[in-house]
Design a protein around this motif. Structure first.
Motif, PDB file in Angstrom:
ATOM      1  N   MET A   1       0.826  -1.310   0.028  1.00  0.00           N
ATOM      2  CA  MET A   1       0.111  -0.206   0.039  1.00  0.00           C
ATOM      3  C   MET A   1       0.798   1.417   0.002  1.00  0.00           C
ATOM      4  SD  MET A   1      -2.769   1.254   2.956  1.00  0.00           S
ATOM      5  CE  MET A   1      -1.439   0.911   4.107  1.00  0.00           C
ATOM      6  N   GLN A   2       0.776   2.113  -0.871  1.00  0.00           N
ATOM      7  CA  GLN A   2       1.525   3.237  -1.073  1.00  0.00           C
ATOM      8  C   GLN A   2       0.453   4.494  -0.846  1.00  0.00           C
ATOM      9  OE1 GLN A   2       4.892   3.626  -1.647  1.00  0.00           O
ATOM     10  NE2 GLN A   2       4.932   1.243  -1.701  1.00  0.00           N
ATOM     11  N   PHE A   3       0.954   5.280   0.394  1.00  0.00           N
ATOM     12  CA  PHE A   3       0.075   6.451   0.619  1.00  0.00           C
ATOM     13  C   PHE A   3       0.923   7.501  -0.098  1.00  0.00           C
ATOM     14  CE2 PHE A   3      -0.130   3.785   4.408  1.00  0.00           C
ATOM     15  CZ  PHE A   3      -1.747   3.839   4.592  1.00  0.00           C
ATOM     16  N   LYS A   4      -0.197   8.588  -0.497  1.00  0.00           N
ATOM     17  CA  LYS A   4       0.504   9.917  -1.195  1.00  0.00           C
ATOM     18  C   LYS A   4       0.817  10.795  -0.162  1.00  0.00           C
ATOM     19  CE  LYS A   4      -2.200   9.293  -5.576  1.00  0.00           C
ATOM     20  NZ  LYS A   4      -3.151  10.005  -6.408  1.00  0.00           N
ATOM     21  N   SER A   6       3.771  12.942   2.342  1.00  0.00           N
ATOM     22  CA  SER A   6       4.887  12.745   3.173  1.00  0.00           C
ATOM     23  C   SER A   6       4.545  12.175   4.377  1.00  0.00           C
ATOM     24  CB  SER A   6       5.957  14.012   3.377  1.00  0.00           C
ATOM     25  OG  SER A   6       4.925  14.907   4.313  1.00  0.00           O
ATOM     26  N   ARG A   7       5.439  11.375   4.969  1.00  0.00           N
ATOM     27  CA  ARG A   7       5.283  10.724   6.574  1.00  0.00           C
ATOM     28  C   ARG A   7       5.076  11.756   7.393  1.00  0.00           C
ATOM     29  NH1 ARG A   7       8.789   9.085  10.659  1.00  0.00           N
ATOM     30  NH2 ARG A   7       8.272   6.881  11.201  1.00  0.00           N
ATOM     31  N   LEU A   8       4.049  11.259   8.381  1.00  0.00           N
ATOM     32  CA  LEU A   8       3.701  12.271   9.281  1.00  0.00           C
ATOM     33  C   LEU A   8       4.924  12.576  10.382  1.00  0.00           C
ATOM     34  CD1 LEU A   8       0.279  10.884  10.632  1.00  0.00           C
ATOM     35  CD2 LEU A   8       0.968  12.859   9.039  1.00  0.00           C
ATOM     36  N   ASP A   9       5.061  14.012  10.412  1.00  0.00           N
ATOM     37  CA  ASP A   9       6.083  14.350  11.537  1.00  0.00           C
ATOM     38  C   ASP A   9       5.877  14.030  12.822  1.00  0.00           C
ATOM     39  OD1 ASP A   9       7.578  15.308   9.454  1.00  0.00           O
ATOM     40  OD2 ASP A   9       6.493  17.258   9.526  1.00  0.00           O
ATOM     41  N   VAL A  10       4.311  13.852  13.163  1.00  0.00           N
ATOM     42  CA  VAL A  10       4.024  13.604  14.653  1.00  0.00           C
ATOM     43  C   VAL A  10       4.224  12.165  14.843  1.00  0.00           C
ATOM     44  CG1 VAL A  10       2.122  13.767  16.013  1.00  0.00           C
ATOM     45  CG2 VAL A  10       2.286  15.506  14.495  1.00  0.00           C
ATOM     46  N   LYS A  11       4.807  11.815  16.075  1.00  0.00           N
ATOM     47  CA  LYS A  11       4.922  10.540  16.433  1.00  0.00           C
ATOM     48  C   LYS A  11       3.680  10.005  17.669  1.00  0.00           C
ATOM     49  CE  LYS A  11       8.956   9.174  14.924  1.00  0.00           C
ATOM     50  NZ  LYS A  11       9.379   8.059  14.180  1.00  0.00           N
ATOM     51  N   ALA A  12       3.151   9.037  17.038  1.00  0.00           N
ATOM     52  CA  ALA A  12       1.854   8.782  18.016  1.00  0.00           C
ATOM     53  C   ALA A  12       2.394   7.923  19.017  1.00  0.00           C
ATOM     54  CB  ALA A  12       0.891   7.849  17.081  1.00  0.00           C
ATOM     55  N   PRO A  13       1.693   8.346  20.213  1.00  0.00           N
ATOM     56  CA  PRO A  13       2.027   7.499  21.483  1.00  0.00           C
ATOM     57  C   PRO A  13       1.672   6.175  21.328  1.00  0.00           C
ATOM     58  CG  PRO A  13       1.275   9.994  21.973  1.00  0.00           C
ATOM     59  CD  PRO A  13       1.045   9.657  20.502  1.00  0.00           C
ATOM     60  N   GLN A  37      -8.847  -0.558  -0.217  1.00  0.00           N
ATOM     61  CA  GLN A  37      -7.364  -0.491  -0.290  1.00  0.00           C
ATOM     62  C   GLN A  37      -6.849  -1.250   1.025  1.00  0.00           C
ATOM     63  OE1 GLN A  37      -5.606   3.249  -1.255  1.00  0.00           O
ATOM     64  NE2 GLN A  37      -3.645   2.663  -0.425  1.00  0.00           N
ATOM     65  N   PRO A  38      -5.900  -1.991   0.782  1.00  0.00           N
ATOM     66  CA  PRO A  38      -5.444  -2.939   2.055  1.00  0.00           C
ATOM     67  C   PRO A  38      -4.867  -1.967   3.026  1.00  0.00           C
ATOM     68  CG  PRO A  38      -4.620  -4.066   0.098  1.00  0.00           C
ATOM     69  CD  PRO A  38      -5.271  -2.563  -0.331  1.00  0.00           C
ATOM     70  N   LEU A  39      -5.113  -2.142   4.334  1.00  0.00           N
ATOM     71  CA  LEU A  39      -4.428  -1.221   5.457  1.00  0.00           C
ATOM     72  C   LEU A  39      -3.539  -2.253   6.064  1.00  0.00           C
ATOM     73  CD1 LEU A  39      -7.753   0.074   6.820  1.00  0.00           C
ATOM     74  CD2 LEU A  39      -5.828   1.487   5.688  1.00  0.00           C
ATOM     75  N   ARG A  40      -2.343  -2.318   5.593  1.00  0.00           N
ATOM     76  CA  ARG A  40      -1.262  -3.346   6.097  1.00  0.00           C
ATOM     77  C   ARG A  40      -0.611  -2.644   7.400  1.00  0.00           C
ATOM     78  NH1 ARG A  40      -0.415  -3.339   0.480  1.00  0.00           N
ATOM     79  NH2 ARG A  40      -1.285  -5.489  -0.257  1.00  0.00           N
ATOM     80  N   GLU A  41      -0.749  -3.386   8.506  1.00  0.00           N
ATOM     81  CA  GLU A  41      -0.145  -3.010   9.790  1.00  0.00           C
ATOM     82  C   GLU A  41       1.173  -2.561   9.857  1.00  0.00           C
ATOM     83  OE1 GLU A  41      -1.075  -5.880  12.635  1.00  0.00           O
ATOM     84  OE2 GLU A  41      -3.211  -6.295  11.635  1.00  0.00           O
ATOM     85  N   GLN A  42       2.245  -3.235   8.913  1.00  0.00           N
ATOM     86  CA  GLN A  42       3.641  -2.984   9.043  1.00  0.00           C
ATOM     87  C   GLN A  42       3.885  -1.347   8.479  1.00  0.00           C
ATOM     88  OE1 GLN A  42       6.199  -5.880   7.195  1.00  0.00           O
ATOM     89  NE2 GLN A  42       7.836  -4.946   7.780  1.00  0.00           N
ATOM     90  N   GLU A  43       2.967  -1.312   7.227  1.00  0.00           N
ATOM     91  CA  GLU A  43       3.344   0.132   6.728  1.00  0.00           C
ATOM     92  C   GLU A  43       2.606   1.133   7.475  1.00  0.00           C
ATOM     93  OE1 GLU A  43       1.477  -0.360   2.685  1.00  0.00           O
ATOM     94  OE2 GLU A  43       3.147  -1.622   2.042  1.00  0.00           O
ATOM     95  N   GLU A  45       2.491   1.183  10.699  1.00  0.00           N
ATOM     96  CA  GLU A  45       3.595   1.245  12.082  1.00  0.00           C
ATOM     97  C   GLU A  45       4.758   2.318  11.412  1.00  0.00           C
ATOM     98  OE1 GLU A  45       5.257  -2.238  14.057  1.00  0.00           O
ATOM     99  OE2 GLU A  45       3.801  -3.247  12.772  1.00  0.00           O
ATOM    100  N   GLN A  46       5.194   2.190  10.236  1.00  0.00           N
ATOM    101  CA  GLN A  46       6.297   2.879   9.826  1.00  0.00           C
ATOM    102  C   GLN A  46       5.689   4.312   9.737  1.00  0.00           C
ATOM    103  OE1 GLN A  46       7.471   0.722   6.284  1.00  0.00           O
ATOM    104  NE2 GLN A  46       8.659  -0.915   7.425  1.00  0.00           N
ATOM    105  N   ARG A  47       4.480   4.240   9.017  1.00  0.00           N
ATOM    106  CA  ARG A  47       4.111   5.814   8.564  1.00  0.00           C
ATOM    107  C   ARG A  47       4.007   6.782   9.951  1.00  0.00           C
ATOM    108  NH1 ARG A  47       1.557   8.297   4.397  1.00  0.00           N
ATOM    109  NH2 ARG A  47      -0.105  10.040   5.373  1.00  0.00           N
ATOM    110  N   PHE A  48       3.285   5.867  11.117  1.00  0.00           N
ATOM    111  CA  PHE A  48       3.100   6.637  12.421  1.00  0.00           C
ATOM    112  C   PHE A  48       4.142   6.695  13.261  1.00  0.00           C
ATOM    113  CE2 PHE A  48      -1.034   6.019  10.485  1.00  0.00           C
ATOM    114  CZ  PHE A  48      -1.589   7.236  10.233  1.00  0.00           C
TER     115      PHE A  48
END
Length: 239
Positions: A1-4, A6-13, A37-43, A45-48
């Protein structure tokens, strides 16, 4: 799954899945994550920048709201509606809104409600002028919920709120397509005028007519978004 984007700057607790729920919800509503669209947990994790456990809990919360579907052995994905499901949701919406507006006949004084509705009507106009689809659907949502709250019917308000949450991505798709037609405001404005005349029958009919008018566009927009998601997911081969 590719998100359009940039990666979020905020780190989620890692202990706050509700934060993640809202972030993923926003991506679904605005079409960054398309229907089916699939919501892959690993991706995710990396995004947030968080661990898998709160991601999974956030997806479960979104599943309860209807925005996410879990398929056995395939995982989570953004809900992909059939045409029949969209029709059922919007016919239910039409009847609930019409019932809500008819209940206002029992209210002695509608002046405070009408003033509130006009403020939301102005907000819809302002958001359309700015081509801000998110602000537009938020104001339209509050327009109808204000009517439900004014009746004092708590179960009705709760049911409408949950229904609006479930169809939020569909409403966003429609708002993006109708920014230039002003179809949304033409009906909210008409409903406010009808209520000012205490013509709840007219107001209820306008609510129903609006749903019937926009339903074909909603179905078409959802189909187009789902097709695009399928095309993005399809493997590409070099000649």
């Amino acid at each position: 799954m590719q998100f359009k984007g940039s990666r979020l700057d905020v780190k989620a607790p890692a202990t706050i899945p509700y934060f993640l729920q809202e972030q993923i919800r926003d991506l679904i509503v605005d079409g960054t994550i398309r229907p089916g669209q699939p919501l892959r947990e690993q991706e995710l994790e990396q995004r947030f920048g968080t661990s898998r456990s709160p991601i999974r809990e956030a997806l479960r919360l979104l599943e309860l709201s209807g925005l996410v579907t879990h398929i056995q052995r395939k995982g989570f994905r953004a809900t992909l509606y059939t045409e029949a499901q969209i029709r059922h949701l919007y016919m239910l919406r039409a009847e609930l809104e019409a019932y809500c507006l008819r209940q206002l006949a029992e209210m002695d004084d509608l002046a405070p409600l009408i003033a509130e509705l006009r403020s939301y009507d102005d907000a819809i106009a302002a958001s359309m002028a700015k081509r801000d689809a998110r602000a537009c659907i938020a104001a339209a949502r509050e327009f109808y919920l204000a009517c439900a709250r004014y009746t004092g019917n708590t179960p009705l308000t709760s049911m409408l709120s949950k229904l609006y949450e479930q169809v939020e991505p569909l409403r966003f798709l429609l708002a993006k397509r109708s920014m230039e037609t002003h179809v949304i405001q033409s009906y909210t404005h008409g409903i406010a005028l009808a209520l000012a005349d205490r013509d709840v029958t007219r107001a209820a009919q306008l609510a129903r007519t609006y749903v019937h008018e926009v339903l074909p566009s909603i179905i078409e927009a959802h189909h187009d978004a789902a097709q695009q998601a399928a095309q993005d997911a399809a493997p590409r081969y070099r000649a």
